[in-house]
Structure formats: structure tokens, C-alpha cells
Design an enzyme around this catalytic site. Structure first.
Site, PDB file in Angstrom:
ATOM      1  N   HIS A 120       0.956  -1.094  -0.096  1.00 16.95           N
ATOM      2  CA  HIS A 120      -0.440  -0.162  -0.112  1.00 16.95           C
ATOM      3  C   HIS A 120       0.881   1.027  -0.176  1.00 16.95           C
ATOM      4  CE1 HIS A 120      -3.891  -2.378   0.911  1.00 16.95           C
ATOM      5  NE2 HIS A 120      -3.319  -2.691   1.722  1.00 16.95           N
ATOM      6  N   ASP A 155      -2.562 -11.460  -1.928  1.00 14.92           N
ATOM      7  CA  ASP A 155      -3.591 -10.304  -1.261  1.00 14.92           C
ATOM      8  C   ASP A 155      -4.841  -9.727  -0.516  1.00 14.92           C
ATOM      9  OD1 ASP A 155      -2.202  -8.533   1.720  1.00 14.92           O
ATOM     10  OD2 ASP A 155      -4.295  -7.873   1.312  1.00 14.92           O
ATOM     11  N   HIS A 157      -5.923  -7.736   0.359  1.00 16.44           N
ATOM     12  CA  HIS A 157      -6.518  -6.116  -0.568  1.00 16.44           C
ATOM     13  C   HIS A 157      -5.517  -5.687  -2.045  1.00 16.44           C
ATOM     14  CE1 HIS A 157      -6.388  -6.118   4.470  1.00 16.44           C
ATOM     15  NE2 HIS A 157      -7.212  -5.469   4.256  1.00 16.44           N
ATOM     16  N   ASP A 242      -3.560 -12.682   4.266  1.00 15.32           N
ATOM     17  CA  ASP A 242      -4.958 -12.690   4.809  1.00 15.32           C
ATOM     18  C   ASP A 242      -6.306 -12.747   3.632  1.00 15.32           C
ATOM     19  OD1 ASP A 242      -4.641 -11.002   3.054  1.00 15.32           O
ATOM     20  OD2 ASP A 242      -5.031  -8.767   4.331  1.00 15.32           O
TER      21      ASP A 242
END
Ligand SMILES: [Zn+2]
Length: 327
Positions: A120, A155, A157, A242
């Protein structure tokens, strides 16, 4: 192709907040899954010049000062904390990613099991538990020596920082599969790159509750054909676990053993050794998932054909197929 190693570092414990999901305890859990026969080495900090290929020097100076001025714990935003040695730890995490890519270029699979995560982190700001974009730093350094790199980010995200680092280039193919309508709220299927990079970003947003059939379908129908067409010199995985069924943040339904299949598919599709870099993953079964990733790296059998996934995933895949000319 079967050789593999891991890069770890106890310095990661010096960036910690035990009451935060991205704590050092989750790394300890992840590393419990490293098989005993895997050779381990420690990270070296990334060189400043390598990090500055991805991040604004002013941001790095600010971050270093902020960490040095922190007594115990401070917050850069509502998600992202720092402790006094966080900058140094983040340099080590980026250095571990650089080393993993270099090991892969030398012919062995390598997994950098370090934190804080990176995907990120943007050019001039920390975000979403990430301070320095480890994968982007490693990829930009490797581009000094090779022509092309594929990055697969599984991931939960979307890896906004990584996508933005390579959005305008045709030398990096960025493939992300992630949970739709979820932090950081980017990564729609119409984000495909700009200029020379048009078509070199592929985003597959899946609905919450997606399972291995959905992921296998996206890999076999979209990511693997795109990677084979691209024929990368280097293959990096932003490995965020995740998407596990027991993750407290992500809402996907991947089981630990499913990571073996995803890993095997990438090993076979890439044709080059994999460099994996830890991103998220906060659930109790993270260690088991890491064990299965290593099993996938060393497996040499065939991968079975996927079962049909949900209607929604088939719709996303068919849109991506026509959008990226993979019919
Ligand atoms: Zn994540």
C-alpha cells in the site's frame, strides 16, 4: 527448479504494536510454517538509492525523522503505526525483498518473510500498515538487470502502491486478485495501466467469500495466460495470506492447503523461480499456509483443472478475458 530458501530477520520485532493486527506476533506465527530443510538467511538493509527509485527522498527523510522522534508508538494515519526503529526495520524489509529477487535470479525460489508489509505504500506516503513498498523497491532494482518482471499480488487488499509504481510501463505486468469494495477501494477491472503501461495491469476484484475454485479460475483463465504471453525474466509474488478463512480482516475462504495449489500454478506458469514477499496475513492458520506455500514451491507433479467457480467470478473473468485479449 526445486531449490528454495527464506529470508528472515529478528530486527522485525523492533517495529511492533502487540495490540495491532500487523504485530510481530503474526510474523512469528507465519515463520513457524517454514519447513526445517529450508535454508535461512538474514536480511541486509536496502540501499537508500534503491528505495529512492520508488519513494520521494523527502518522504523518506520525513519518515526517518518521525521514527527517530517517536518515544514509544506513534501513528502516521489511523491504520499505520511507527515505533522508534521502524524506519530501520522497513529498510531491512525492503532489503529482504531485494535479496529474494536476487536469489530467484540466481535460480532458486526465495521467500522474504519480513515486515512491515509494503504494497500500500505510495511514492510519498505510508498507508495501510505499509511504510516502504518492498516489492516495488526490489522490482525497480531488478529492472536495472532484466527487461521484464511479473508481479502477482494475492493479498485480500489491492496493492495500490505497487500498481502505481508501474502503471505507465510495459516492463512490469502487475496482476492483483483481491476482495472487492474493500480497503484501499482501488483495483477495479478498468484500471489497466496508462501510456506504455496500458494493458500491463490486471485487476480481478472478487466478492467476499470467494474460495479456491474462484482463485484457481482467475489464475488459470487470466493470470497464467497473461504471464505466459508476457514471458517475464523475474516473477515476484506479493504474498498476503489475509485471504485465509480465519483471517480477522479479510473475508475470503481460502484454506491453508489451497496456497500449495496457487503456488504450484505460478511456478509452472512463470517458467522462472519465484521471489515471494510477505504482505498481509493475520489469522491463526497463517503458519500452516506458509508451510503449504513452500510445499507448492518444491512440488513437481501436474496441476489439476479447475472446477467451475461462482457465477460472479465467471462474469469478472469473462470481462477480463475480452478486456485483455486473452480469449
Ligand atoms: Zn492485505
Amino acid at each position: 527448479m526445486g531449490r528454495c530458501c527464506a529470508i528472515i530477520d529478528p530486527i522485525c520485532a523492533d517495529h511492533d504494536n502487540p495490540s495491532h493486527p500487523e504485530s510481530n506476533a503474526r510474523l512469528v506465527n507465519a515463520c513457524s510454517g517454514i519447513p526445517r530443510n529450508i535454508s535461512l538467511s538474514l536480511s541486509e538493509p536496502a540501499l537508500r538509492e534503491d528505495v529512492e527509485r520508488v519513494h520521494d527522498p523527502g518522504y523518506l527523510f520525513w519518515l526517518e525523522q518521525r521514527c527517530a522522534a517517536t518515544r514509544n508508538l506513534d501513528w502516521l494515519d489511523s491504520d499505520t503505526y511507527i515505533s522508534p526503529r521502524s524506519f530501520e526495520v522497513a529498510l531491512h524489509a525492503a532489503g529482504a525483498a531485494v535479496a529474494a529477487v536476487e536469489r530467484s535470479m540466481d535460480g532458486e525460489h526465495c521467500f522474504a518473510l519480513v515486515r512491515p508489509p509494503g504494497h500500500h505504500a505510495e511514492f510519498d506516503r505510508a498507508m495501510g500498515f505499509c511504510l516502504i513498498n518492498n516489492v516495488a523497491v526490489a522490482a525497480k532494482k531488478a529492472l536495472e538487470h532484466v527487461d521484464t518482471i511479473a508481479i502477482v499480488d494475492w493479498d485480500a487488499h489491492h496493492g495500490n502502491g505497487t500498481q502505481n509504481s508501474f502503471y505507465g510501463t510495459d516492463r512490469v505486468l502487475y496482476c492483483s486478485v483481491h476482495q472487492e469494495h474493500f480497503f484501499p477501494y482501488s483495483g477495479t477491472i478498468d484500471e489497466t495501466g496508462i501510456g506504455d503501461g496500458k494493458g500491463y495491469t490486471i485487476n480481478a476484484p472478487l466478492q467476499a467469500g470467494s474460495a479456491i475454485t474462484d482463485y484457481q479460475y482467475v489464475f488459470s483463465e487470466i493470470f497464467i495466460p497473461a504471464i505466459e504471453r508476457f514471458s517475464p525474466d523475474v516473477m515476484i509474488v506479493s504474498a498476503g495470506q489475509d485471504i485465509l478463512f480465519d483471517d480477522p480482516i479479510g473475508r475470503m475462504e481460502i484454506r491453508p492447503q489451497d496456497f500449495e495449489l496457487l503456488t504450484r500454478m505460478l511456478v509452472q506458469g512463470a517458467g522462472v523461480p519465484l521471489a515471494l514477499v510477505l504482505e498481509g496475513g493475520y489469522g491463526p492458520s497463517h503458519g500452516a499456509a506458509i508451510h503449504h506455500i513452500f510445499a507448492g514451491l518444491t512440488y513437481e507433479g501436474e496441476v489439476k483443472a479447475p472446477e467451475l467457480p461462482s457465477e460472479r467470478t465467471r462474469t469478472i473473468v469473462s470481462l477480463l478475458k475480452s478486456g485483455h485479449n486473452l480469449c
